[in-house]
Write a protein that holds these residues in place. Structure first.
Motif, PDB file in Angstrom:
ATOM      1  N   GLY A  53     -80.317 -72.553   1.569  1.00 20.93           N
ATOM      2  CA  GLY A  53     -81.185 -72.820   2.704  1.00 20.93           C
ATOM      3  C   GLY A  53     -80.434 -72.779   4.020  1.00 20.93           C
ATOM      4  O   GLY A  53     -80.931 -72.243   5.017  1.00 20.93           O
ATOM      5  N   GLN A  54     -79.230 -73.325   4.025  1.00 16.61           N
ATOM      6  CA  GLN A  54     -78.406 -73.295   5.237  1.00 16.61           C
ATOM      7  C   GLN A  54     -78.051 -71.859   5.611  1.00 16.61           C
ATOM      8  O   GLN A  54     -78.085 -71.484   6.788  1.00 16.61           O
ATOM      9  N   VAL A  56     -79.779 -69.108   4.863  1.00 14.99           N
ATOM     10  CA  VAL A  56     -80.978 -68.432   5.360  1.00 14.99           C
ATOM     11  C   VAL A  56     -81.271 -68.861   6.786  1.00 14.99           C
ATOM     12  O   VAL A  56     -81.613 -68.041   7.642  1.00 14.99           O
ATOM     13  N   TYR A  57     -81.118 -70.141   7.078  1.00 13.72           N
ATOM     14  CA  TYR A  57     -81.336 -70.638   8.442  1.00 13.72           C
ATOM     15  C   TYR A  57     -80.361 -69.997   9.420  1.00 13.72           C
ATOM     16  O   TYR A  57     -80.744 -69.550  10.502  1.00 13.72           O
ATOM     17  N   HIS A  58     -79.105 -69.936   9.047  1.00 16.89           N
ATOM     18  CA  HIS A  58     -78.094 -69.349   9.932  1.00 16.89           C
ATOM     19  C   HIS A  58     -78.350 -67.860  10.140  1.00 16.89           C
ATOM     20  O   HIS A  58     -78.165 -67.342  11.245  1.00 16.89           O
ATOM     21  N   SER A  60     -81.280 -66.325   9.951  1.00 16.32           N
ATOM     22  CA  SER A  60     -82.504 -66.090  10.719  1.00 16.32           C
ATOM     23  C   SER A  60     -82.340 -66.430  12.188  1.00 16.32           C
ATOM     24  O   SER A  60     -83.036 -65.876  13.032  1.00 16.32           O
ATOM     25  N   HIS A  61     -81.411 -67.319  12.521  1.00 19.96           N
ATOM     26  CA  HIS A  61     -81.179 -67.669  13.910  1.00 19.96           C
ATOM     27  C   HIS A  61     -79.936 -66.995  14.497  1.00 19.96           C
ATOM     28  O   HIS A  61     -79.619 -67.201  15.670  1.00 19.96           O
TER      29      HIS A  61
END
Length: 67
Positions: A53-54, A56-58, A60-61
């Motif tokens: 999850g971390q 994917v977050y990194h 996407s941003h």
């Protein structure tokens, strides 16, 4: 010629009676088996999901990109 047993027969019979009297799955019959069969895999799954999850977050941003 016979070999000397690893454990006395009485100890083996006690352990057999103990394991045969419990009506659980075979991988949860020992006293500490819930730790090794449930807790450790659950902790590994939780940490891997957190890192996925971390990541994917990194991604996407756009955090942490090398230029």
């Amino acid at each position: 010629m016979s070999e000397v047993p690893f454990r006395p027969r009485e100890v083996l019979l006690e352990k057999q009676k103990y394991f045969q009297s419990i009506y659980k799955h075979t991988y949860l019959k020992g006293p500490h088996d819930k730790i090794t069969s449930v807790a450790i895999p659950a902790a590994l799954a939780a940490t891997s999901l957190f890192f996925i999850g971390q990541g994917v977050y990194h991604m996407s941003h756009g955090i942490g990109k090398k230029e």
